[in-house]
Design a protein around this motif. Structure first.
Motif, PDB file in Angstrom:
ATOM      1  N   VAL A  71      28.275  15.040  72.043  1.00 34.80           N
ATOM      2  CA  VAL A  71      27.258  15.770  70.933  1.00 34.80           C
ATOM      3  C   VAL A  71      26.280  15.114  69.979  1.00 34.80           C
ATOM      4  CG1 VAL A  71      27.029  17.762  69.972  1.00 34.80           C
ATOM      5  CG2 VAL A  71      29.100  18.069  71.786  1.00 34.80           C
ATOM      6  N   ILE A  72      26.784  14.285  69.411  1.00 28.45           N
ATOM      7  CA  ILE A  72      26.093  14.100  68.107  1.00 28.45           C
ATOM      8  C   ILE A  72      24.949  12.961  68.775  1.00 28.45           C
ATOM      9  CG2 ILE A  72      25.404  12.436  65.989  1.00 28.45           C
ATOM     10  CD1 ILE A  72      28.618  13.407  65.404  1.00 28.45           C
ATOM     11  N   VAL A  73      25.267  11.956  69.662  1.00 30.72           N
ATOM     12  CA  VAL A  73      24.621  11.639  70.173  1.00 30.72           C
ATOM     13  C   VAL A  73      23.562  12.046  71.123  1.00 30.72           C
ATOM     14  CG1 VAL A  73      24.215   9.338  72.659  1.00 30.72           C
ATOM     15  CG2 VAL A  73      25.381   9.203  70.186  1.00 30.72           C
ATOM     16  N   ALA A  74      23.858  13.153  71.583  1.00 28.81           N
ATOM     17  CA  ALA A  74      23.266  13.966  72.524  1.00 28.81           C
ATOM     18  C   ALA A  74      21.848  14.900  71.755  1.00 28.81           C
ATOM     19  CB  ALA A  74      23.720  14.524  73.561  1.00 28.81           C
ATOM     20  N   VAL A  75      21.974  14.972  71.283  1.00 28.21           N
ATOM     21  CA  VAL A  75      21.290  16.124  70.118  1.00 28.21           C
ATOM     22  C   VAL A  75      20.251  14.956  69.042  1.00 28.21           C
ATOM     23  CG1 VAL A  75      20.910  16.899  67.510  1.00 28.21           C
ATOM     24  CG2 VAL A  75      22.958  17.825  69.280  1.00 28.21           C
ATOM     25  N   VAL A  76      20.482  13.950  68.972  1.00 24.78           N
ATOM     26  CA  VAL A  76      19.600  12.535  68.014  1.00 24.78           C
ATOM     27  C   VAL A  76      18.819  12.362  69.243  1.00 24.78           C
ATOM     28  CG1 VAL A  76      19.537  10.171  66.854  1.00 24.78           C
ATOM     29  CG2 VAL A  76      21.452  12.255  66.071  1.00 24.78           C
ATOM     30  N   LEU A  77      19.238  12.000  70.314  1.00 22.86           N
ATOM     31  CA  LEU A  77      18.177  11.146  71.541  1.00 22.86           C
ATOM     32  C   LEU A  77      17.642  12.379  71.808  1.00 22.86           C
ATOM     33  CD1 LEU A  77      20.630   9.072  73.881  1.00 22.86           C
ATOM     34  CD2 LEU A  77      19.191   8.530  72.353  1.00 22.86           C
ATOM     35  N   SER A  78      17.932  13.508  72.272  1.00 29.41           N
ATOM     36  CA  SER A  78      16.779  14.778  72.458  1.00 29.41           C
ATOM     37  C   SER A  78      16.105  14.530  71.660  1.00 29.41           C
ATOM     38  CB  SER A  78      17.834  15.680  73.585  1.00 29.41           C
ATOM     39  OG  SER A  78      18.818  16.292  72.110  1.00 29.41           O
ATOM     40  N   TYR A  79      16.568  14.746  70.024  1.00 31.49           N
ATOM     41  CA  TYR A  79      15.252  15.232  69.251  1.00 31.49           C
ATOM     42  C   TYR A  79      13.987  14.205  69.411  1.00 31.49           C
ATOM     43  CZ  TYR A  79      13.270  15.986  64.387  1.00 31.49           C
ATOM     44  OH  TYR A  79      12.306  16.334  63.447  1.00 31.49           O
ATOM     45  N   PHE A  80      14.600  12.615  69.423  1.00 31.84           N
ATOM     46  CA  PHE A  80      13.934  11.702  69.292  1.00 31.84           C
ATOM     47  C   PHE A  80      12.667  11.859  71.016  1.00 31.84           C
ATOM     48  CE2 PHE A  80      15.848  10.355  66.358  1.00 31.84           C
ATOM     49  CZ  PHE A  80      14.733  10.484  65.201  1.00 31.84           C
ATOM     50  N   GLY A  81      13.080  12.814  71.941  1.00 30.86           N
ATOM     51  CA  GLY A  81      12.132  13.081  72.736  1.00 30.86           C
ATOM     52  C   GLY A  81      13.255  12.425  74.263  1.00 30.86           C
ATOM     53  N   ARG A  82      13.689  12.278  73.687  1.00 35.34           N
ATOM     54  CA  ARG A  82      14.727  11.336  75.558  1.00 35.34           C
ATOM     55  C   ARG A  82      15.024  12.200  76.080  1.00 35.34           C
ATOM     56  NH1 ARG A  82      13.608   6.010  74.988  1.00 35.34           N
ATOM     57  NH2 ARG A  82      12.758   6.202  73.264  1.00 35.34           N
ATOM     58  N   GLY A  83      14.628  11.978  77.824  1.00 38.13           N
ATOM     59  CA  GLY A  83      14.815  12.513  78.903  1.00 38.13           C
ATOM     60  C   GLY A  83      16.213  13.161  78.939  1.00 38.13           C
TER      61      GLY A  83
ATOM     62  N   LYS B 181      10.206  22.421  68.154  1.00 40.07           N
ATOM     63  CA  LYS B 181       8.677  22.941  67.768  1.00 40.07           C
ATOM     64  C   LYS B 181       8.787  23.863  67.463  1.00 40.07           C
ATOM     65  CE  LYS B 181       4.579  21.394  69.748  1.00 40.07           C
ATOM     66  NZ  LYS B 181       4.201  22.410  70.181  1.00 40.07           N
ATOM     67  N   SER B 182       9.497  24.692  67.931  1.00 39.68           N
ATOM     68  CA  SER B 182       9.653  25.647  67.006  1.00 39.68           C
ATOM     69  C   SER B 182      10.622  26.380  66.039  1.00 39.68           C
ATOM     70  CB  SER B 182       9.338  27.079  67.495  1.00 39.68           C
ATOM     71  OG  SER B 182       9.917  28.424  67.222  1.00 39.68           O
ATOM     72  N   ARG B 183      10.498  26.993  64.423  1.00 40.70           N
ATOM     73  CA  ARG B 183      11.964  26.794  63.530  1.00 40.70           C
ATOM     74  C   ARG B 183      11.828  28.090  63.714  1.00 40.70           C
ATOM     75  NH1 ARG B 183      11.020  25.132  57.297  1.00 40.70           N
ATOM     76  NH2 ARG B 183      10.934  23.225  58.444  1.00 40.70           N
ATOM     77  N   LYS B 184      11.358  28.951  64.433  1.00 42.43           N
ATOM     78  CA  LYS B 184      12.415  30.276  65.042  1.00 42.43           C
ATOM     79  C   LYS B 184      13.368  30.345  66.090  1.00 42.43           C
ATOM     80  CE  LYS B 184       8.427  33.118  63.614  1.00 42.43           C
ATOM     81  NZ  LYS B 184       6.789  34.224  63.888  1.00 42.43           N
ATOM     82  N   ILE B 185      12.812  29.040  67.341  1.00 45.71           N
ATOM     83  CA  ILE B 185      13.638  28.657  68.013  1.00 45.71           C
ATOM     84  C   ILE B 185      14.851  27.923  67.595  1.00 45.71           C
ATOM     85  CG2 ILE B 185      13.966  27.950  70.335  1.00 45.71           C
ATOM     86  CD1 ILE B 185      11.985  29.555  70.909  1.00 45.71           C
ATOM     87  N   LEU B 186      14.538  27.293  66.704  1.00 45.16           N
ATOM     88  CA  LEU B 186      15.880  26.536  65.573  1.00 45.16           C
ATOM     89  C   LEU B 186      17.031  27.051  65.142  1.00 45.16           C
ATOM     90  CD1 LEU B 186      16.815  24.065  64.332  1.00 45.16           C
ATOM     91  CD2 LEU B 186      15.218  24.318  63.313  1.00 45.16           C
ATOM     92  N   SER B 187      16.447  29.122  65.076  1.00 47.50           N
ATOM     93  CA  SER B 187      16.892  29.610  63.792  1.00 47.50           C
ATOM     94  C   SER B 187      17.379  30.608  64.801  1.00 47.50           C
ATOM     95  CB  SER B 187      15.991  30.752  62.663  1.00 47.50           C
ATOM     96  OG  SER B 187      15.147  29.826  62.622  1.00 47.50           O
ATOM     97  N   SER B 188      17.484  30.798  66.326  1.00 49.94           N
ATOM     98  CA  SER B 188      17.856  31.461  67.192  1.00 49.94           C
ATOM     99  C   SER B 188      18.789  31.003  67.951  1.00 49.94           C
ATOM    100  CB  SER B 188      17.369  32.305  68.218  1.00 49.94           C
ATOM    101  OG  SER B 188      16.618  30.793  69.483  1.00 49.94           O
ATOM    102  N   ASP B 245       2.026  27.479  72.307  1.00 49.38           N
ATOM    103  CA  ASP B 245       3.174  26.656  71.908  1.00 49.38           C
ATOM    104  C   ASP B 245       4.405  26.026  72.114  1.00 49.38           C
ATOM    105  OD1 ASP B 245       0.359  26.437  70.518  1.00 49.38           O
ATOM    106  OD2 ASP B 245       2.005  26.686  68.619  1.00 49.38           O
ATOM    107  N   ILE B 246       4.658  26.802  72.735  1.00 54.23           N
ATOM    108  CA  ILE B 246       6.313  26.736  72.558  1.00 54.23           C
ATOM    109  C   ILE B 246       6.726  26.173  74.161  1.00 54.23           C
ATOM    110  CG2 ILE B 246       8.649  27.326  72.698  1.00 54.23           C
ATOM    111  CD1 ILE B 246       7.514  29.024  70.580  1.00 54.23           C
ATOM    112  N   LYS B 247       5.984  27.302  74.759  1.00 56.94           N
ATOM    113  CA  LYS B 247       5.168  27.035  76.531  1.00 56.94           C
ATOM    114  C   LYS B 247       4.967  25.817  77.089  1.00 56.94           C
ATOM    115  CE  LYS B 247       6.952  30.778  78.661  1.00 56.94           C
ATOM    116  NZ  LYS B 247       6.505  32.341  78.374  1.00 56.94           N
ATOM    117  N   GLU B 248       3.634  25.154  75.947  1.00 54.87           N
ATOM    118  CA  GLU B 248       2.858  23.626  77.198  1.00 54.87           C
ATOM    119  C   GLU B 248       4.015  22.524  75.867  1.00 54.87           C
ATOM    120  OE1 GLU B 248      -0.370  23.229  74.239  1.00 54.87           O
ATOM    121  OE2 GLU B 248      -0.924  25.011  74.854  1.00 54.87           O
ATOM    122  N   GLU B 249       5.156  22.361  75.391  1.00 49.73           N
ATOM    123  CA  GLU B 249       5.914  21.684  75.352  1.00 49.73           C
ATOM    124  C   GLU B 249       7.146  21.304  76.509  1.00 49.73           C
ATOM    125  OE1 GLU B 249       6.594  17.890  73.272  1.00 49.73           O
ATOM    126  OE2 GLU B 249       4.943  19.504  73.850  1.00 49.73           O
ATOM    127  N   GLU B 250       7.149  22.993  76.796  1.00 50.42           N
ATOM    128  CA  GLU B 250       8.711  23.140  77.346  1.00 50.42           C
ATOM    129  C   GLU B 250       8.961  21.759  79.167  1.00 50.42           C
ATOM    130  OE1 GLU B 250       9.073  27.129  77.649  1.00 50.42           O
ATOM    131  OE2 GLU B 250      10.314  27.284  76.990  1.00 50.42           O
TER     132      GLU B 250
END
Lengths: 109, 250
Positions: A71-83, B181-188, B245-250
């Protein structure tokens, strides 16, 4: 579960999806203006996915420790925009390596 | 007539990047499905569902032994209700002389990514372009699904115990970008996690639902997702600008 039941579930899900996607395109012309509903539908994909992940993910491997590692690896990688594919394969590899290490140390059998 | 056929081709080509992105995803999901006990023909119907998150719902319930088809359909409906919104906004983007069958064909294979790509085009779109745009990703997805369900047998036993995390990896990779992208989505997302642990920690809830003869896991999940989304839209409604903004990034 018998296979007839599985077919019923699968087919009814497939039909639901087709209906959801196609029917509004034929009948709706107006936009949804209600702010609450708009927000709700923006939030729902994320909350559904999260509800699917937690807490089941931690029992998806042999031990919660290897699941956490994945999970940690998945969160970090997707945070940095990996597919999607990179993220999930790396999660699997991480959990796998974690379990191999744990087995060699005798913590996991 | 020739010009219109070119429209389909142009759409098909524009959709190829999405098709390539879908292929490994549907493959991974199909592998999980076969490992969970679906046979080859079941796995093909499963792929035609053509919704990563919806298929995730199926796998999640199926592994828990949920037998009630209505539970699956209900959760799928909630999770994918956004397509109603996609379709409503698409209906204003399609050329008004588009025949109904073209709208229908496009509609049944529309996805989030196709929607985003289509909306980035200037002006009204022809039905043939949209059909092409939606068709190549669908083809990619089905191809991946079939391949995945065929190769599952070749996977070595030693890796199988950890493969369960693959699906969750996909889910995480779907949630994190919009949460970033969105703090609101993160909160949800955080609200959902908290709710889901609260519901899990109160054993009486699960026992009560079980006593009705229903598997509690599904009910808990729907309750969490819907109430988290409702709480968030009530406390922190998403403004029009943030929405795009949220839609664009998806």
């Amino acid at each position: 579960m018998n296979s007839q039941n599985i077919y019923i579930i699968l087919i009814s899900m497939a039909i639901t999806m087709i209906a959801l996607r196609a029917i509004p395109l034929l009948f709706f012309k107006k936009k949804i203006e209600n702010k609450f509903l708009k927000s709700f539908f923006t939030y729902i994909p994320g909350t559904v996915l999260t509800a699917l992940i937690v807490p089941e993910v931690f029992s998806s491997t042999s031990t919660p420790i290897s699941a956490w590692a994945g999970v940690i690896v998945a969160v970090v990688l997707s945070y940095f925009g990996r597919g999607l594919f990179t993220v999930s394969v790396c999660a699997v590899i991480t959990s796998f390596i974690t379990e191999v290490i744990m087995r060699s140390m005798g913590i996991l059998n | 007539m020739i010009e219109k056929n070119n429209d389909f081709k142009r759409g098909f080509k524009d959709g190829i990047p999405i098709a390539l992105a879908y292929l490994p995803i549907s493959m991974a999901i199909a592998v999980d499905a076969v490992l969970s006990g679906l046979n080859f023909s079941m796995a093909q119907i499963f792929g035609i569902m053509y919704t990563g998150s919806g298929q995730g719902i199926f796998l999640n319930y199926f592994k828990k032994g949920e037998t009630l088809a209505l539970m699956y359909v209900f959760m799928l409906f909630i999770a994918n209700f956004r397509y109603v919104i996609f379709s409503i906004s698409m209906s204003q983007k399609i050329k008004s002389d588009t025949p109904t069958w073209q709208k229908l064909l496009f509609g049944v294979i529309n996805t989030d990514e196709v929607y985003v790509l289509a909306m980035q085009n200037q002006g009204a779109l022809s039905g043939k372009y949209l059909m092409g745009l939606a068709f190549s990703p669908f083809l990619g997805y089905i191809l991946g699904n079939t391949t995945g369900s065929l190769v599952t047998g070749l996977i070595p036993d030693i890796v199988k115990p950890v493969l369960g995390i693959m699906l969750y990896g996909l889910f995480i990779a779907m949630v994190i970008p919009s949460a970033k992208k969105s703090r609101k989505i993160l909160s949800s997302v955080v609200v959902t996690i908290i709710l889901s642990y609260i519901l899990e920690a109160i054993p009486i809830i699960g026992k009560t639902i079980s006593s009705w003869g229903i598997n509690p896991a599904g009910i808990t999940m729907i309750t969490c997702a819907v109430s988290a989304a409702a709480i968030c839209s009530w406390i922190a409604p998403i403004e029009e600008k943030e929405l795009s903004d949220i839609k664009e990034e998806e």
